[in-house]
Design a protein around this motif. Structure first.
Motif, PDB file in Angstrom:
ATOM      1  N   ASN A 309      30.115  -6.770 -39.455  1.00 26.75           N
ATOM      2  CA  ASN A 309      30.254  -5.799 -38.373  1.00 26.75           C
ATOM      3  C   ASN A 309      31.583  -5.052 -38.457  1.00 26.75           C
ATOM      4  OD1 ASN A 309      27.741  -6.307 -37.192  1.00 26.75           O
ATOM      5  ND2 ASN A 309      28.548  -8.065 -36.050  1.00 26.75           N
ATOM      6  N   LEU A 310      32.634  -5.752 -38.911  1.00 23.18           N
ATOM      7  CA  LEU A 310      33.917  -5.097 -39.106  1.00 23.18           C
ATOM      8  C   LEU A 310      33.819  -4.048 -40.211  1.00 23.18           C
ATOM      9  CD1 LEU A 310      36.964  -5.080 -38.296  1.00 23.18           C
ATOM     10  CD2 LEU A 310      37.330  -6.754 -40.134  1.00 23.18           C
ATOM     11  N   MET A 311      33.112  -4.381 -41.289  1.00 19.18           N
ATOM     12  CA  MET A 311      32.932  -3.433 -42.383  1.00 19.18           C
ATOM     13  C   MET A 311      32.280  -2.137 -41.899  1.00 19.18           C
ATOM     14  SD  MET A 311      33.957  -4.382 -45.462  1.00 19.18           S
ATOM     15  CE  MET A 311      34.820  -5.873 -46.017  1.00 19.18           C
ATOM     16  N   LEU A 312      31.355  -2.257 -40.980  1.00 19.85           N
ATOM     17  CA  LEU A 312      30.650  -1.071 -40.484  1.00 19.85           C
ATOM     18  C   LEU A 312      31.564  -0.147 -39.694  1.00 19.85           C
ATOM     19  CD1 LEU A 312      27.231  -2.616 -39.374  1.00 19.85           C
ATOM     20  CD2 LEU A 312      27.818  -1.519 -41.552  1.00 19.85           C
ATOM     21  N   THR A 313      32.715  -0.655 -39.263  1.00 22.94           N
ATOM     22  CA  THR A 313      33.676   0.186 -38.535  1.00 22.94           C
ATOM     23  C   THR A 313      34.681   0.851 -39.466  1.00 22.94           C
ATOM     24  OG1 THR A 313      35.358  -1.536 -38.180  1.00 22.94           O
ATOM     25  CG2 THR A 313      33.523  -1.445 -36.606  1.00 22.94           C
ATOM     26  N   ASP A 314      34.660   0.488 -40.752  1.00 28.34           N
ATOM     27  CA  ASP A 314      35.638   1.015 -41.708  1.00 28.34           C
ATOM     28  C   ASP A 314      35.115   2.334 -42.266  1.00 28.34           C
ATOM     29  OD1 ASP A 314      38.057   0.900 -43.120  1.00 28.34           O
ATOM     30  OD2 ASP A 314      37.036   0.106 -44.895  1.00 28.34           O
ATOM     31  N   ALA A 318      35.257  11.447 -40.878  1.00 27.18           N
ATOM     32  CA  ALA A 318      33.960  12.064 -40.629  1.00 27.18           C
ATOM     33  C   ALA A 318      32.883  11.054 -40.259  1.00 27.18           C
ATOM     34  CB  ALA A 318      33.518  12.861 -41.851  1.00 27.18           C
ATOM     35  N   GLY A 319      33.236   9.759 -40.291  1.00 27.37           N
ATOM     36  CA  GLY A 319      32.279   8.730 -39.914  1.00 27.37           C
ATOM     37  C   GLY A 319      31.507   8.117 -41.058  1.00 27.37           C
ATOM     38  N   ASP A 320      31.831   8.473 -42.309  1.00 29.87           N
ATOM     39  CA  ASP A 320      31.162   7.880 -43.471  1.00 29.87           C
ATOM     40  C   ASP A 320      31.779   6.530 -43.800  1.00 29.87           C
ATOM     41  OD1 ASP A 320      29.576  10.199 -43.878  1.00 29.87           O
ATOM     42  OD2 ASP A 320      31.296  11.178 -44.845  1.00 29.87           O
ATOM     43  N   ARG A 413      43.097   5.091 -50.111  1.00 33.68           N
ATOM     44  CA  ARG A 413      42.440   4.853 -51.398  1.00 33.68           C
ATOM     45  C   ARG A 413      40.931   4.690 -51.232  1.00 33.68           C
ATOM     46  NH1 ARG A 413      42.734   0.417 -55.056  1.00 33.68           N
ATOM     47  NH2 ARG A 413      42.794  -1.010 -53.276  1.00 33.68           N
ATOM     48  N   SER A 414      40.500   4.064 -50.136  1.00 35.11           N
ATOM     49  CA  SER A 414      39.079   3.816 -49.909  1.00 35.11           C
ATOM     50  C   SER A 414      38.417   4.861 -49.026  1.00 35.11           C
ATOM     51  CB  SER A 414      38.898   2.425 -49.281  1.00 35.11           C
ATOM     52  OG  SER A 414      39.291   1.414 -50.177  1.00 35.11           O
ATOM     53  N   GLY A 415      39.176   5.870 -48.624  1.00 39.54           N
ATOM     54  CA  GLY A 415      38.607   6.894 -47.768  1.00 39.54           C
ATOM     55  C   GLY A 415      38.537   6.516 -46.311  1.00 39.54           C
TER      56      GLY A 415
END
Length: 505
Positions: A309-314, A318-320, A413-415
């Motif tokens: 769930n934390l990953m989905l917030t990263d 623009a929300g990607d 680095r990861s956007g």
């Protein structure tokens, strides 16, 4: 430690510095060696240093994962372990383990063997004839770095351990008493300092993967973080950042696909190869351990629900989803793929589990098509870790505004969208502990639990509460005053009557 009366415990020593050239692997029969014949030239010392590195790998690929990785990773809030066919691993994950758990004895033995090999180098090399003093200092510094690394791991996991810095001379010397943890930490700092001052800044291509002065300096900073000596830690990290040869790779996943091993982002890695000289294995089973069954894997462990769930917030501004989110977990998403397989193509073949790790899920370095023989190196410290520990150290010394750009450097680095420049000290501390470091280092070896262990020195921090807040399965089993450390292995208690068991075991 096992009683050892000859030069080496291992009958076969395999050269580990194979990150650049797998042909460098060499096997040497050590059975015929003794003190009179050994320590004659640089080649002898190189073999001894190789033996010291060898304990990072354990005895084989199975032992490394099932004992080393499980013991250092399964207790954290980032991993969910559900397989029932490895009960000793399940007991570690759910805090029902006891001192007879095989992982504890194996890890203790392997790392004290590494310390034993390091001590041999430290004692014997200074007296060798015909070797340049600078080269002697370099070898001794390398051995001291490895000894420091082994002790940092052991004192963090077991806390009350023996300190052995000399070669045992009598049978009684093999059974040392425990010392205060502070004494161990003093030795760790001394070893890393000497390594920092004597190791080279780089090695030739034939020896890529060996510790450098920057490796030692990174770990010296990390040791200071454990001791809450934040100003000193910040100084060490700053030197690595401003003077060292490191940078972040442009693409997050290149850290794990084998294409940049020992590269610009790597301070230290366990060297693996899929090659099998004379049938000897120096590979890792990480592909099988994490892969879904539909891809030939064993599904030994999974991302925790909290981490997923934390990953989905990263996300980007623009929300990607960020590159590290897509590069860490394999799940039902149009852009999600692993090892060239799209999630959608195997979705209907998956069972109960629907979310998987994918950091080391690449088959471009596999031996004989056997997925359990992956040659991927395993990271121990990346430059991203240095940047985030530096940010943490700055924040803890009330330099929050200076710390935030280092966090945003890692995020960029990861956007990932940058964090706010107006964060205060408490907010940034919480972000580093509960967002940034879990996102960046999920499932990486020996990082998350060690973070929890060092933060536990903060009177306002509780491992149990953190595990509970993050819905760690069986967090209710965690007993404060007990499960912060492991028990002294029963195998060692039975051999050494000078040892006292850790509290509440």
């Amino acid at each position: 430690m096992k009683p050892i009366k000859y030069l080496f415990l291992l009958s076969v020593v395999v050269v580990l510095f194979a990150g650049c050239d797998d042909d460098f692997l060499v096997q040497t029969n050590m059975n015929e060696l003794n003190q009179e014949l050994y320590w004659q030239d640089e080649g002898d010392v190189l073999q001894a240093i190789t033996a010291t590195y060898s304990q990072l790998q354990a005895d084989d690929r199975w032992a490394w994962f099932e004992y080393h990785y499980v013991a250092q990773s399964y207790r954290s809030d980032l991993i969910r372990a559900t397989r029932k066919d490895l009960p000793y691993a399940q007991r570690i994950a759910n805090f029902t383990y006891s001192s007879d758990n095989i992982s504890f004895g194996a890890l203790w033995e392997d790392y004290y063997n590494g310390i034993f090999y390091a001590n041999q180098v430290i004692e014997n090399v200074p007296g060798m004839e015909g070797m340049d003093q600078a080269k002697k200092d370099e070898f001794v510094g390398e051995a001291k770095f490895l000894r420091g690394y082994y002790y940092l791991t052991l004192v963090t996991l077991f806390k009350n351990i023996p300190l052995v810095t000399t070669i045992p001379e009598t049978s009684d010397d093999y059974y040392a008493a425990q010392v205060a943890p502070e004494t161990i930490w003093t030795q760790i700092i001394e070893d890393f300092k000497e390594a920092k001052n004597t190791l080279p800044s780089s090695w030739s291509a034939d020896f890529e993967g060996r510790a450098t002065k920057w490796t030692a300096q990174g770990y010296l900073g990390k040791a200071y973080m454990f001791l809450e000596r934040f100003s000193e830690a910040a100084d060490e990290f700053e030197d690595v950042i401003t003077q060292g040869p490191y940078d972040l790779l442009n693409t997050f996943t290149h850290n794990f696909d084998g294409s940049y091993e020992n590269g610009v982002e790597s301070l230290f890695e366990i060297q693996h190869t899929a090659a099998r000289p004379n049938g000897f294995t120096e590979s890792t089973p990480m592909y099988n351990e994490q892969a879904p069954g539909a891809m030939g894997g064993w599904e030994e462990f999974f991302p925790s629900d909290w981490l997923f769930n934390l990953m989905l917030t990263d996300t980007s501004a623009a929300g990607d989803l960020s590159g590290r989110a897509l590069g860490t977990v394999f799940f039902d998403h149009p852009q999600s793929s692993a090892d060239g397989v799209t999630y959608s193509s195997i979705k209907n073949e998956l069972g109960v589990e629907k979310v998987f790790f994918k950091k080391y899920l690449y088959s471009n370095d596999i031996s004989d098509g056997t997925l359990s023989r992956s040659g991927m190196n395993i990271h121990l410290m990346r430059y991203a870790d240095v940047l985030l520990m530096h940010a943490e150290a700055l924040n803890e010394t009330d330099k929050t505004a200076q710390a935030i750009p280092f966090v945003n450097q890692v995020r960029a680095r990861s956007g990932s969208a940058p964090i706010a420049s107006g964060m205060n000290k408490s907010q940034l501390r919480d972000h580093l502990r509960n967002v940034e470091r879990p996102l960046e280092f999920a499932m990486e070896y020996g990082i998350r639990w060690f973070d929890l262990a060092r933060w536990n020195k903060d009177s306002n921090f509780s491992i149990k509460q953190t595990l509970t807040n993050h819905a760690k399965p069986d967090a209710a089993n965690f007993q404060e005053g007990k499960h912060e450390i492991y028990p002294i292995p029963l195998s060692e208690m039975n051999k050494n009557d000078k040892l006292t068991q850790n509290p509440n075991y």
